[in-house]
Design a protein around this motif. Structure first.
Motif, PDB file in Angstrom:
ATOM      1  N   LEU A  12      34.936  41.488  25.863  1.00 53.02           N
ATOM      2  CA  LEU A  12      34.430  42.842  25.658  1.00 53.02           C
ATOM      3  C   LEU A  12      32.907  42.863  25.769  1.00 53.02           C
ATOM      4  O   LEU A  12      32.335  43.726  26.446  1.00 53.02           O
ATOM      5  N   ARG A  13      32.232  41.906  25.136  1.00 57.61           N
ATOM      6  CA  ARG A  13      30.762  41.834  25.199  1.00 57.61           C
ATOM      7  C   ARG A  13      30.286  41.562  26.622  1.00 57.61           C
ATOM      8  O   ARG A  13      29.305  42.145  27.086  1.00 57.61           O
ATOM      9  N   THR A  14      30.983  40.700  27.341  1.00 54.55           N
ATOM     10  CA  THR A  14      30.592  40.369  28.714  1.00 54.55           C
ATOM     11  C   THR A  14      30.707  41.581  29.617  1.00 54.55           C
ATOM     12  O   THR A  14      29.804  41.861  30.414  1.00 54.55           O
ATOM     13  N   VAL A  15      31.797  42.318  29.501  1.00 55.85           N
ATOM     14  CA  VAL A  15      31.948  43.532  30.311  1.00 55.85           C
ATOM     15  C   VAL A  15      30.859  44.533  29.935  1.00 55.85           C
ATOM     16  O   VAL A  15      30.238  45.149  30.812  1.00 55.85           O
ATOM     17  N   ALA A  16      30.571  44.690  28.652  1.00 52.29           N
ATOM     18  CA  ALA A  16      29.527  45.627  28.210  1.00 52.29           C
ATOM     19  C   ALA A  16      28.165  45.257  28.782  1.00 52.29           C
ATOM     20  O   ALA A  16      27.395  46.135  29.186  1.00 52.29           O
ATOM     21  N   GLU A  17      27.863  43.972  28.847  1.00 56.46           N
ATOM     22  CA  GLU A  17      26.574  43.519  29.377  1.00 56.46           C
ATOM     23  C   GLU A  17      26.421  43.807  30.864  1.00 56.46           C
ATOM     24  O   GLU A  17      25.328  44.093  31.326  1.00 56.46           O
ATOM     25  N   HIS A  18      27.506  43.718  31.608  1.00 57.70           N
ATOM     26  CA  HIS A  18      27.437  43.853  33.063  1.00 57.70           C
ATOM     27  C   HIS A  18      27.823  45.232  33.590  1.00 57.70           C
ATOM     28  O   HIS A  18      27.556  45.537  34.740  1.00 57.70           O
ATOM     29  N   GLY A  23      31.458  50.043  36.318  1.00 57.00           N
ATOM     30  CA  GLY A  23      32.399  48.974  36.014  1.00 57.00           C
ATOM     31  C   GLY A  23      31.970  47.660  36.637  1.00 57.00           C
ATOM     32  O   GLY A  23      30.951  47.573  37.314  1.00 57.00           O
ATOM     33  N   VAL A  24      32.739  46.636  36.384  1.00 57.93           N
ATOM     34  CA  VAL A  24      32.523  45.313  36.963  1.00 57.93           C
ATOM     35  C   VAL A  24      33.821  44.881  37.629  1.00 57.93           C
ATOM     36  O   VAL A  24      34.896  45.366  37.284  1.00 57.93           O
ATOM     37  N   GLN A  35      38.281  36.117  37.341  1.00 61.06           N
ATOM     38  CA  GLN A  35      36.888  35.706  37.356  1.00 61.06           C
ATOM     39  C   GLN A  35      35.990  36.909  37.614  1.00 61.06           C
ATOM     40  O   GLN A  35      36.246  37.704  38.507  1.00 61.06           O
ATOM     41  N   LEU A  36      34.922  37.009  36.840  1.00 58.18           N
ATOM     42  CA  LEU A  36      33.952  38.084  37.009  1.00 58.18           C
ATOM     43  C   LEU A  36      33.171  37.832  38.288  1.00 58.18           C
ATOM     44  O   LEU A  36      32.492  36.806  38.415  1.00 58.18           O
ATOM     45  N   ALA A  37      33.261  38.745  39.249  1.00 54.08           N
ATOM     46  CA  ALA A  37      32.659  38.546  40.565  1.00 54.08           C
ATOM     47  C   ALA A  37      31.139  38.500  40.506  1.00 54.08           C
ATOM     48  O   ALA A  37      30.519  37.739  41.235  1.00 54.08           O
ATOM     49  N   GLU A  38      30.515  39.288  39.644  1.00 48.37           N
ATOM     50  CA  GLU A  38      29.056  39.384  39.606  1.00 48.37           C
ATOM     51  C   GLU A  38      28.402  38.326  38.728  1.00 48.37           C
ATOM     52  O   GLU A  38      27.189  38.258  38.643  1.00 48.37           O
ATOM     53  N   HIS A  39      29.168  37.521  38.048  1.00 46.30           N
ATOM     54  CA  HIS A  39      28.614  36.571  37.083  1.00 46.30           C
ATOM     55  C   HIS A  39      28.139  35.311  37.801  1.00 46.30           C
ATOM     56  O   HIS A  39      28.868  34.738  38.595  1.00 46.30           O
ATOM     57  N   THR A  40      26.912  34.900  37.511  1.00 44.43           N
ATOM     58  CA  THR A  40      26.334  33.751  38.208  1.00 44.43           C
ATOM     59  C   THR A  40      26.921  32.423  37.743  1.00 44.43           C
ATOM     60  O   THR A  40      26.826  31.429  38.444  1.00 44.43           O
ATOM     61  N   ARG A  41      27.514  32.380  36.565  1.00 41.39           N
ATOM     62  CA  ARG A  41      28.046  31.121  36.036  1.00 41.39           C
ATOM     63  C   ARG A  41      29.577  31.097  36.039  1.00 41.39           C
ATOM     64  O   ARG A  41      30.182  30.366  35.263  1.00 41.39           O
ATOM     65  N   SER A  42      30.199  31.883  36.884  1.00 46.98           N
ATOM     66  CA  SER A  42      31.649  31.871  37.068  1.00 46.98           C
ATOM     67  C   SER A  42      32.430  32.115  35.778  1.00 46.98           C
ATOM     68  O   SER A  42      33.289  31.332  35.400  1.00 46.98           O
ATOM     69  N   SER A  65      46.289  43.892  43.118  1.00 41.00           N
ATOM     70  CA  SER A  65      46.678  42.593  42.573  1.00 41.00           C
ATOM     71  C   SER A  65      45.654  41.486  42.833  1.00 41.00           C
ATOM     72  O   SER A  65      45.796  40.397  42.309  1.00 41.00           O
ATOM     73  N   LEU A  66      44.614  41.748  43.632  1.00 43.28           N
ATOM     74  CA  LEU A  66      43.617  40.725  43.926  1.00 43.28           C
ATOM     75  C   LEU A  66      42.262  40.974  43.273  1.00 43.28           C
ATOM     76  O   LEU A  66      41.525  40.043  42.998  1.00 43.28           O
ATOM     77  N   THR A  67      41.922  42.237  43.079  1.00 41.84           N
ATOM     78  CA  THR A  67      40.675  42.576  42.400  1.00 41.84           C
ATOM     79  C   THR A  67      40.956  43.666  41.379  1.00 41.84           C
ATOM     80  O   THR A  67      41.868  44.472  41.552  1.00 41.84           O
ATOM     81  N   ALA A  68      40.171  43.679  40.322  1.00 44.26           N
ATOM     82  CA  ALA A  68      40.376  44.669  39.280  1.00 44.26           C
ATOM     83  C   ALA A  68      39.027  45.181  38.770  1.00 44.26           C
ATOM     84  O   ALA A  68      38.312  44.439  38.102  1.00 44.26           O
ATOM     85  N   PRO A  69      38.693  46.422  39.104  1.00 45.20           N
ATOM     86  CA  PRO A  69      37.506  47.016  38.501  1.00 45.20           C
ATOM     87  C   PRO A  69      37.774  47.266  37.013  1.00 45.20           C
ATOM     88  O   PRO A  69      38.809  47.799  36.637  1.00 45.20           O
ATOM     89  N   VAL A  70      36.853  46.839  36.172  1.00 47.28           N
ATOM     90  CA  VAL A  70      36.997  46.957  34.727  1.00 47.28           C
ATOM     91  C   VAL A  70      35.803  47.731  34.180  1.00 47.28           C
ATOM     92  O   VAL A  70      34.661  47.417  34.499  1.00 47.28           O
ATOM     93  N   THR A  71      36.077  48.735  33.367  1.00 47.41           N
ATOM     94  CA  THR A  71      35.007  49.502  32.719  1.00 47.41           C
ATOM     95  C   THR A  71      35.220  49.488  31.213  1.00 47.41           C
ATOM     96  O   THR A  71      36.350  49.475  30.728  1.00 47.41           O
ATOM     97  N   ILE A  72      34.111  49.494  30.497  1.00 41.41           N
ATOM     98  CA  ILE A  72      34.187  49.581  29.046  1.00 41.41           C
ATOM     99  C   ILE A  72      34.225  51.059  28.681  1.00 41.41           C
ATOM    100  O   ILE A  72      33.547  51.879  29.289  1.00 41.41           O
ATOM    101  N   THR A  73      35.030  51.416  27.731  1.00 46.49           N
ATOM    102  CA  THR A  73      35.158  52.805  27.302  1.00 46.49           C
ATOM    103  C   THR A  73      34.156  53.101  26.180  1.00 46.49           C
ATOM    104  O   THR A  73      33.517  52.190  25.638  1.00 46.49           O
TER     105      THR A  73
END
Length: 85
Positions: A12-18, A23-24, A35-42, A65-73
């Motif tokens: 939750l914190r990671t999504v909020a940061e990015h 969304g991410v 895996q978070l696509a935008e994260h530099t440390r995988s 099924s291959l990518t999932a946009p995720v947004t914090i509410t």
């Protein structure tokens, strides 16, 4: 409401940061992980880590099924701001 495990709160914190509003993107990774696509440390988590957050309405997950946009509410941001678990 039951307490959320630390690894779930970390997601939750990671999504909020990015998440800056659009969304991410998480991508399918080996062994049932996303895996978070935008994260530099995988940053990667098991797919089931999302379930407690989406069930409580703290995250929204969409996509295919291959990518999932995720947004914090707003509820997710309030949870983090209030220190609620």
């Amino acid at each position: 409401m039951t307490r959320l495990p630390e690894h779930v709160l970390k997601l939750l914190r990671t999504v909020a940061e990015h998440d800056t509003g659009d969304g991410v993107t998480f991508q399918v990774a080996p062994r049932g992980r996303w895996q978070l696509a935008e994260h530099t440390r995988s940053y990667a988590v098991l797919a089931r880590t999302f379930y407690p957050l989406t069930a409580r309405g703290l995250l929204e997950v969409s996509g295919d099924s291959l990518t999932a946009p995720v947004t914090i509410t707003n509820a997710g941001r309030a949870c983090l701001a209030g220190g609620a678990r």
